[in-house]
Design a protein around this motif. Structure first.
Motif: not given
Length: 276
Positions: A1-10
């Protein structure tokens, strides 16, 4: 499951073309944007560590790593602030299990007094979730006939994404939709953001969910409105953050003389001086 931080960086990595950073093109690839290996090298971290951040398997990167990623992605100031904020709420997300409480809706008496002093100007108090908590008569005149204030508990975010009249009222609906989705990340707490999106997402549909998850940092330029009575309006927004209340006071000013005249005709109000 992703995170808001990971989603933004990607999402930012996918939006960057290598040549804009002076990197060589390495031929055709299946996904757009910057390769992980290139971003990791620019940030001075391993590809494995970057992958863990993007996939949500590392929720607590250090301040140094967050700053290095901001530099590597060439983020502007607003994007850097958002990246740091997402790092903060992502790091605390795993401990947040309490039932979320609704966002604060009461407005301090001194803030209401400020609104009275602003009459007959156009001003509104909202929270980051889009709840319209208090407003001037001028704001009511501005939004009259649009349906925005029809509900007992009006919410600008819900209006933008669920009321067809919003697409006619906001000349730049896409930009306004990006603003409202982005502001949910700045809610009083991540729990409150989740509380509202659980209520809103089923009725707002994929258009809302897509905008929320891609983390577009809005530019908030001139607000263009199509009033139901006919005149087009161009407004500049001045925002005062009420930090202790997790609210904001927004004052709308005419951006040109034509808008000032149109507002005067709408409310038979004293002439407003356009800002230069």
């Amino acid at each position: 499951m992703g995170t808001p931080l990971g989603d933004f960086v990607r999402a930012k990595r996918d939006s960057i073309q290598p040549e804009t950073l002076g990197l060589p093109e390495r031929g055709r690839r299946r996904s757009p944007g910057l390769r992980r290996v290139d971003l990791a090298a620019r940030a001075g971290i391993s590809v494995e560590y970057l992958t863990r951040i993007e996939q949500g398997r590392d929720r607590n990167p250090s301040v140094a790593v967050v700053n290095a990623l901001a530099d590597a992605l060439s983020l502007d100031r607003a994007e850097r602030d958002h990246l740091r904020y997402l790092a903060k709420i992502t790091g605390g997300a795993c401990t947040a299990h309490a039932r979320p409480a609704p966002a604060r809706r009461d407005v301090r008496p001194s803030v209401r007094q400020t609104l009275r002093l602003l009459e007959p100007g156009i001003a509104v108090v909202t929270n980051r979730l889009g709840d319209i908590l208090a407003h001037t008569i001028g704001y009511e005149t501005l939004t009259g006939g649009t349906g925005l204030l029809d509900d007992d508990a009006p919410n600008l975010t819900r209006y933008v994404f669920t009321d067809p009249r919003a697409r006619a009222f906001f000349a730049d609906w896409d930009a306004v939709a990006d603003e409202q989705a982005f502001d949910l990340w700045r809610g009083p707490s991540v729990e409150n953001s989740e509380w509202l999106t659980a209520e809103l997402a089923p009725v707002a549909g994929p258009e809302f969910t897509r905008r929320l998850n891609r983390h577009v940092v809005p530019r908030r330029g001139t607000l263009r409105l199509n009033h139901p009575t006919g005149p087009g309006l161009r407004l500049t927004r001045e925002t005062l953050d009420l930090t202790e209340d997790a609210q904001q006071l927004v004052v709308f000013l005419p951006a040109d003389d034509e808008t000032a005249r149109n507002l005067e005709r709408l409310g038979e109000r004293p002439r407003l001086r356009a800002i230069s």
